[in-house]
Write a protein that holds these residues in place. Structure first.
Motif, PDB file in Angstrom:
ATOM      1  N   ARG A 145      19.031  -6.201  59.242  1.00 23.05           N
ATOM      2  CA  ARG A 145      19.063  -5.189  58.712  1.00 23.05           C
ATOM      3  C   ARG A 145      19.911  -4.841  60.327  1.00 23.05           C
ATOM      4  O   ARG A 145      20.361  -3.620  60.068  1.00 23.05           O
ATOM      5  N   GLU A 146      19.443  -5.139  61.410  1.00 23.05           N
ATOM      6  CA  GLU A 146      20.256  -4.853  62.970  1.00 23.05           C
ATOM      7  C   GLU A 146      21.048  -5.406  63.024  1.00 23.05           C
ATOM      8  O   GLU A 146      22.177  -4.466  63.965  1.00 23.05           O
ATOM      9  N   THR A 147      21.028  -6.503  62.988  1.00 17.72           N
ATOM     10  CA  THR A 147      23.019  -7.496  63.221  1.00 17.72           C
ATOM     11  C   THR A 147      23.706  -7.551  62.553  1.00 17.72           C
ATOM     12  O   THR A 147      24.632  -7.874  63.132  1.00 17.72           O
TER      13      THR A 147
ATOM     14  N   LYS B 143      23.757   3.660  57.770  1.00 16.51           N
ATOM     15  CA  LYS B 143      24.203   3.087  58.463  1.00 16.51           C
ATOM     16  C   LYS B 143      25.318   2.786  58.697  1.00 16.51           C
ATOM     17  O   LYS B 143      26.030   2.811  60.052  1.00 16.51           O
TER      18      LYS B 143
END
Length: 271
Positions: free
Chosen positions: A236-238, A270
């Motif tokens: 989810r972050e990368t 995002k």
């Protein structure tokens, strides 16, 4: 004087023929050896000598003569005949990887290597038995280059890599094997190999994604959703777009799965 070597050869040829007719085989072998010394590039006396040594049961002498004969044939560019000689050498010395490797190398120049896959597997086994791990690895790679769909061979290769401590390479081969299983519609075995690969390397997101898809194909909806959910949380972050795709698959599979819907909403904000 100029014709003396020719005269000597002709005399020796007549003598060897006479001795053979009289069944004086051991004397004939000595005469044939003298003929070879005088004319080392002549084919026929070598053939006769090799046949005689076989009849006489002289294994070591035959081995040496076959090796020399093969070298002569190769130097003359007669590869097909050299392959046949190496076939005989391998029958005499079945546990010699050097001879088997040379046979396969020559065969590759003239034939379809699919015909000798069993010999390649035998070569890999010989290298493993002798602890020659680099050579064994190269041999497995050669087999899988000739026919990448050899599932049994790839399984054996994976076992070998694991026993040799080559964990990363073993994991990669498990994923390749799973891909082959998927392409053949064998989703159950694809799940098995991907689960093994993911267990060995939990950071491999490609293996995780393919495993989730394989679970979906095999009809295990809950396991598929669980693994897509893992994928979404791990990337989810990368890689938000990948995470969005994983969340979408979870929602498709299990409509009431709340955590992915929440992650989905956050990710959409995002990206």
């Amino acid at each position: 004087h100029a014709n003396r070597p020719v005269d000597a050869l002709q005399a020796l040829e007549r003598l060897s023929d006479l001795l053979l007719d009289q069944k004086r085989l051991r004397e004939a072998t000595e005469v044939l050896k003298r003929r070879i010394q005088l004319a080392p590039k002549e084919i026929e006396p070598r053939r006769q000598l090799i046949e005689l040594l076989e009849v006489l049961g002289e294994r070591e002498g035959r081995l040496q003569q076959l090796q020399e004969f093969a070298d002569l044939l190769i130097s003359r560019g007669e590869i097909e005949e050299a392959v046949e000689v190496y076939r005989q050498l391998n029958q005499l010395q079945p546990d010699d990887p050097i001879l088997l490797s040379r046979y396969l190398e020559l065969f590759a120049q003239i034939g379809n290597e699919l015909e000798v896959l069993d010999d390649y597997q035998r070569l890999a086994d010989l290298y493993i038995k002798k602890g020659q791990f680099q050579e064994a690895t190269r041999t497995f790679e050669r087999i899988l280059t000739i026919d990448r769909r050899q599932r049994d061979v790839r399984e054996k290769f994976i076992q070998f890599l694991q026993s040799a401590g080559q964990r990363t390479r073993a994991t990669a081969e498990m994923v390749k094997l799973a891909d082959i299983c998927m392409a053949m519609g064998d989703y159950a075995n694809a799940v098995r190999w991907l689960a093994n690969a993911y267990a060995l390397n939990p950071s491999d997101l490609n293996a995780l994604e393919t495993l989730a898809e394989a679970y979906a194909r095999v009809g295990n909806v809950n396991a598929a959703a669980e693994h897509f959910y893992k994928l979404a949380t791990q990337c989810r972050e990368t890689d938000p777009w990948r995470a969005v795709g994983a969340c979408r698959r979870v929602v498709e599979l299990v409509q009431e799965h709340r955590p992915p819907r929440e992650i989905f909403s956050q990710l959409l904000m995002k990206v």
